[in-house]
Design an enzyme around this catalytic site. Structure first.
Site, short mmCIF file in Angstrom:
data_model
loop_
_atom_site.label_atom_id
_atom_site.label_comp_id
_atom_site.label_asym_id
_atom_site.label_seq_id
_atom_site.Cartn_x
_atom_site.Cartn_y
_atom_site.Cartn_z
N HIS A 1 -13.46 15.49 -20.66
CA HIS A 1 -14.16 14.22 -20.47
C HIS A 1 -14.92 14.24 -19.15
O HIS A 1 -14.38 14.63 -18.11
CB HIS A 1 -13.17 13.07 -20.51
CG HIS A 1 -12.63 12.79 -21.88
ND1 HIS A 1 -11.35 12.34 -22.11
CD2 HIS A 1 -13.23 12.89 -23.10
CE1 HIS A 1 -11.17 12.19 -23.41
NE2 HIS A 1 -12.30 12.52 -24.03
N GLU B 1 -13.70 12.66 -15.87
CA GLU B 1 -12.40 13.20 -15.44
C GLU B 1 -12.59 14.53 -14.71
O GLU B 1 -11.74 15.41 -14.73
CB GLU B 1 -11.48 13.34 -16.65
CG GLU B 1 -11.21 11.98 -17.33
CD GLU B 1 -10.43 12.08 -18.64
OE1 GLU B 1 -9.97 13.19 -18.98
OE2 GLU B 1 -10.30 11.04 -19.32
N HIS C 1 -6.27 15.93 -18.35
CA HIS C 1 -7.08 14.73 -18.43
C HIS C 1 -6.65 13.78 -17.31
O HIS C 1 -5.77 14.09 -16.52
CB HIS C 1 -6.89 14.04 -19.79
CG HIS C 1 -7.51 14.76 -20.95
ND1 HIS C 1 -8.69 14.36 -21.52
CD2 HIS C 1 -7.11 15.86 -21.62
CE1 HIS C 1 -9.00 15.18 -22.51
NE2 HIS C 1 -8.06 16.11 -22.60
N GLU D 1 -1.98 13.85 -18.41
CA GLU D 1 -2.80 12.76 -17.84
C GLU D 1 -2.53 12.68 -16.34
O GLU D 1 -1.54 12.09 -15.90
CB GLU D 1 -2.48 11.43 -18.53
CG GLU D 1 -2.77 11.42 -20.03
CD GLU D 1 -4.25 11.34 -20.34
OE1 GLU D 1 -5.06 11.22 -19.40
OE2 GLU D 1 -4.60 11.39 -21.54
#
Length: 388
Positions: free
Chosen positions: A155, A158, A299, A358
């Site tokens: 992404h 990110e 991420h 994450e």
């Protein structure tokens, strides 16, 4: 660094002089060996650089690399090379690169070349190109049978994950050339057990868009997709407005039906079909050819990680998740209501452990003020994964 190899009969001689594992010297010159013989002319010595040393003397060289240098001094070719050019071979004991910055694809390319120069035993491969023709690079380290894969920046906003992953890789390279331990295990033992694959930036076009704004040739189209907003900091997609982590054939149809965007958008649009985007297709082909035992996708954000998908994850994933949670402080979550992700597809297709990590906590893009905390948390996770 490269030094003359004349007068060197075996790699063992160089390994002893420079206090390096023979395997690292061998792999640093893999393209130049002929039936295992020491290549003539010059040879790569990993983990060293040549620094200007006016009025060079052998004592300064000895201090620089911390070794008795009788063998090096008596080698006329190397001795002459150093003295004539007034170079000191200097052991690299600190990171060559700095990931704690706005990490664009240009910086990535520069840093990959720096690492390749310092650690020529790594291999760099272009696994594909982005929509705009930016290279998508894979780094490989190690010669083991166990194959692990890490990636970052699926992404666009990110992008901090790329700098984190590059710094972690640099720490591993330092451990190899300085004989450090990794989770109580010798780094070279890991090197000979594991082949590490790293794709530091899956979505270079998107990252550049978030950090630098649109190119003139793309501006009108991207402004239209971004609802005439000149602020691209919330952009997750690739340059075509497709969310690359909604592109994989793992119940893609469910995501296509329920995702709100039905056309290119800054985030969440899964495209017109699975693997329609060159970046996602490159990653799928990499996995298909790589025979990876485990994959890890970085991420942001949430300080948690996901390790299951539709009950298709293997039993060992629970044990691995527990280890990764204890060494990072991140919460292990078996599954969430999400499909078509890279990790989802890997688990579905190969029934092997896959993890979406994450990093950090807050609103994307996470600020660089979080970089050190994120790095400290995931360092243990990264090295634990290498030693599982």
């Amino acid at each position: 660094m490269r030094i003359p190899s004349n007068g060197i009969e075996t790699l063992g001689e160089l390994a002893e002089i420079f206090n390096l594992p023979v395997d690292l010297i061998s792999d640093s010159n893999r393209d130049e060996f002929i039936q295992g013989a020491v290549p003539r002319g010059t040879i790569n010595i990993p983990g060293y650089t040549l620094l200007p040393g006016r009025h060079i003397n052998w004592e300064s060289v000895k201090i620089a690399i911390g070794q008795q240098l009788d063998a090096l001094k008596t080698n006329s070719s190397i001795g002459r090379f150093l003295q004539e050019r007034e170079f000191i071979p200097w052991k690299i004991t600190s990171p060559c690169i700095l990931g704690r910055m706005a990490y664009s694809s240009v910086i990535l390319e520069r840093d990959l070349e720096i690492l390749k120069e310092a650690y020529p035993f790594i291999t760099l491969t272009e696994i594909g190109k982005s929509v705009l023709g930016n290279p998508i690079k894979e780094v490989k380290i190690g010669r083991g049978k166990k194959k692990l894969h890490f990636n970052a920046s699926f992404h666009a906003n990110e992008w901090i994950t790329s700098g984190i992953l590059m710094d972690l890789m640099n720490a591993y390279l330092l451990a190899l050339t300085n004989n450090y331990l990794i989770c109580g295990i010798g780094a070279m033992s890991v090197y000979n057990t594991v082949e590490l694959s790293v794709v530091p930036m899956v979505n270079p076009d998107g990252v550049n868009l978030v950090l630098e704004g649109p190119m003139k040739s793309q501006e009108n189209r991207l402004m239209n997709i971004n609802h005439d907003n000149r602020d691209f900091s919330g952009w997750k997609a690739n340059i075509n407005g497709v969310d690359l982590n909604n592109q994989f054939p793992a119940n893609w149809e469910i995501e296509k039906k329920r995702k709100e965007p039905k056309s290119p958008a800054p985030r969440d649009y899964p495209g017109n079909r699975p693997l329609s985007e060159p970046e996602a297709l490159a990653m799928a082909k990499l996995v298909e050819n790589g025979n990876f035992d485990m994959v890890f996708a970085f991420h942001t954000q949430g300080e948690e990680f996901y390790w299951g998908y539709n009950g298709k994850e293997p039993e060992e994933s629970l044990k691995i998740a527990s280890i990764l949670s204890s060494c990072s402080g991140y919460k292990a979550v078996r599954t969430i209501d999400s499909h078509a992700g890279f990790k989802d597809w890997f688990i579905q297709e190969y029934n092997r452990p896959g993890f979406t990590i994450e990093l950090g906590k807050g609103i994307n893009p996470l600020p660089l003020s979080q970089f050190d905390k994120i790095y400290d948390n995931v360092r243990g996770l990264f090295f634990s994964a290498l030693t599982l």
